[in-house]
Design an enzyme around this catalytic site. Structure first.
Site, PDB file in Angstrom:
ATOM      1  N   HIS A 147       3.056   6.208  -1.684  1.00 63.18           N
ATOM      2  CA  HIS A 147       3.670   7.372  -1.032  1.00 63.18           C
ATOM      3  C   HIS A 147       5.195   7.279  -1.055  1.00 63.18           C
ATOM      4  O   HIS A 147       5.861   7.679  -0.097  1.00 63.18           O
ATOM      5  CB  HIS A 147       3.176   7.478   0.420  1.00 63.18           C
ATOM      6  CG  HIS A 147       1.699   7.603   0.552  1.00 63.18           C
ATOM      7  ND1 HIS A 147       1.029   8.767   0.224  1.00 63.18           N
ATOM      8  CD2 HIS A 147       0.747   6.710   0.941  1.00 63.18           C
ATOM      9  CE1 HIS A 147      -0.271   8.587   0.439  1.00 63.18           C
ATOM     10  NE2 HIS A 147      -0.470   7.365   0.864  1.00 63.18           N
TER      11      HIS A 147
ATOM     12  N   HIS B 289       0.822  -1.212   0.000  1.00 63.73           N
ATOM     13  CA  HIS B 289       0.000   0.000   0.000  1.00 63.73           C
ATOM     14  C   HIS B 289       0.857   1.264   0.000  1.00 63.73           C
ATOM     15  O   HIS B 289       0.625   2.175  -0.798  1.00 63.73           O
ATOM     16  CB  HIS B 289      -0.913  -0.004   1.231  1.00 63.73           C
ATOM     17  CG  HIS B 289      -1.798   1.195   1.321  1.00 63.73           C
ATOM     18  ND1 HIS B 289      -3.017   1.269   0.687  1.00 63.73           N
ATOM     19  CD2 HIS B 289      -1.638   2.390   1.951  1.00 63.73           C
ATOM     20  CE1 HIS B 289      -3.574   2.450   0.931  1.00 63.73           C
ATOM     21  NE2 HIS B 289      -2.748   3.144   1.695  1.00 63.73           N
TER      22      HIS B 289
ATOM     23  N   LYS C   9      -4.702   9.733  -8.739  1.00 67.20           N
ATOM     24  CA  LYS C   9      -4.389   9.960  -7.334  1.00 67.20           C
ATOM     25  C   LYS C   9      -4.581  11.447  -7.063  1.00 67.20           C
ATOM     26  O   LYS C   9      -3.744  12.280  -7.445  1.00 67.20           O
ATOM     27  CB  LYS C   9      -2.949   9.541  -7.021  1.00 67.20           C
ATOM     28  CG  LYS C   9      -2.560   9.693  -5.548  1.00 67.20           C
ATOM     29  CD  LYS C   9      -3.284   8.707  -4.659  1.00 67.20           C
ATOM     30  CE  LYS C   9      -2.772   8.775  -3.225  1.00 67.20           C
ATOM     31  NZ  LYS C   9      -3.459   7.828  -2.320  1.00 67.20           N
TER      32      LYS C   9
END
Length: 361
Positions: free
Chosen positions: A242, A224, A293
């Site tokens: 990220h 993730h 995103k």
């Protein structure tokens, strides 16, 4: 949809970047002669480690520095104030120097709900050439191990398990993780034994869980945070992602189209800072679909070992938690920028796993 597809095609045409990371454009890690797993299961071992820890003596000694010549023990002040410990982790880590070892091209300001492309060029203008350190090469080997779509069951091969193990071995040798281990031992949050601590990290970051109610085991903290996923609700949005190395890798391959930066009051961030809030489109290499995103905050020019250290320490030691269960801590960078470290921990059969972790500014 057509506009988004044209945008990604444009992005494929505009890439002309040289980098130490030629390896990121490769199709995957070299073939292994045979499948040989170093550990059989992160989950199985961490439970055993926890039970054995309860039998150990109460005295706590810091971990050995072993192969690393740079070992800094946490001070009393750092043990009392988590933000000081996070600053120490930051200072101990090796980072690329902005403006010299990498350059960003921020271009236009994007809005969270906006769907325009405010950046005609790639985000990464330049990344220094050179040999990638082992912690990076072992990290890169992990990026193609996952199903992009949330809701699809993940199947971890013994080769992939070995790649996870090798990556953690490299992470454990870095100054920032040596310090993090010593800190967690002092706080009685981790086993003193390095092998047991490795399994704790493996369980936190690589243990599979179901990201949706009654769904299959389709995700992990590592996937993730560092790889990214396509949301299972057919919203056409990206979940997680990220990490700047994955962003750079996907942009260099032509699958990621940076569409602009986000900032409070539209204040343009410095291209020399180590953290950025951005927006992008991400094309699926298999079916060509494009997901968006709206907002992702990433450290830039940092090692994955640094990020795992910051997130792990926050997840296990911070007492700050909001009403949604998100754990927070604060990192003050040398340039004065205040960064919130955010984590969500889930409990899986009595053991914690990272659900998400990311910085915010």
């Amino acid at each position: 949809k057509k506009e988004a597809e044209d945008s990604v095609v444009k992005n494929q045409q505009k890439i002309a970047i040289m980098s130490w990371a030629d390896i990121v454009a490769a199709s995957g890690p070299p073939a292994q002669p045979e499948e040989k797993a170093i550990v059989s299961s992160w989950a199985a071992v961490v439970v055993t480690s926890s039970e054995e820890e309860e039998e150990e003596e109460k005295t706590v000694a810091p971990p050995s520095k072993e192969k690393n010549d740079i070992f800094v023990e946490p001070t009393t002040a750092e043990l009392e104030h988590l933000h000081l410990a996070l600053s120490q982790i930051w200072n101990l880590s090796t980072k690329l120097e902005p403006g010299k070892e990498y350059e960003l091209d921020l271009q236009g300001y994007a809005t969270y709900k906006g769907k325009g492309d405010y950046a005609r060029r790639p985000l990464f203008k330049y990344v220094k050439e050179g040999d990638a350190p082992p912690v990076i090469t072992t990290f890169l080997a992990l990026l193609d191990n996952y199903e992009r779509e949330a809701g699809k069951k993940e199947r971890v091969t013994s080769i992939e398990l070995e790649e996870q193990s090798k990556f953690l071995d490299q992470v454990l040798e870095t100054p920032e993780m040596l310090y993090t281990h010593a800190y967690l031992v002092s706080k009685r949050k981790a086993p003193r034994d390095v092998t047991k601590f490795k399994h704790l990290l493996g369980s936190l970051w690589f243990r599979l869980y179901a990201s949706t109610s009654r769904g299959p085991l389709d995700s992990s903290g590592f996937e993730h945070v560092f790889v990214g996923e396509e949301r299972a609700d057919n919203s056409g949005q990206v979940s997680g992602l990220h990490n700047w190395i994955q962003l750079y890798s996907q942009e260099r391959k032509g699958f990621l189209n940076y569409t602009g930066y986000l900032a409070h009051n539209r204040e343009r961030p410095s291209e020399l800072q180590h953290v950025l809030n951005l927006q992008f489109l991400w094309q699926d290499a298999e079916d060509g679909s494009i997901d968006r995103k709206p907002s992702s905050t990433c450290f830039i020019g940092t090692s994955p070992a640094l990020e795992i250290a910051l997130y792990t320490l926050t997840a296990l030691c911070s007492h700050q938690k909001d009403s949604h269960g998100k754990i927070n801590s604060q990192l003050i960078l040398p340039d004065g920028i205040h960064v919130d470290i955010n984590c969500i921990l889930w409990q899986l059969h009595g053991a914690p796993v990272i659900r998400t972790a990311y910085p915010s500014i």
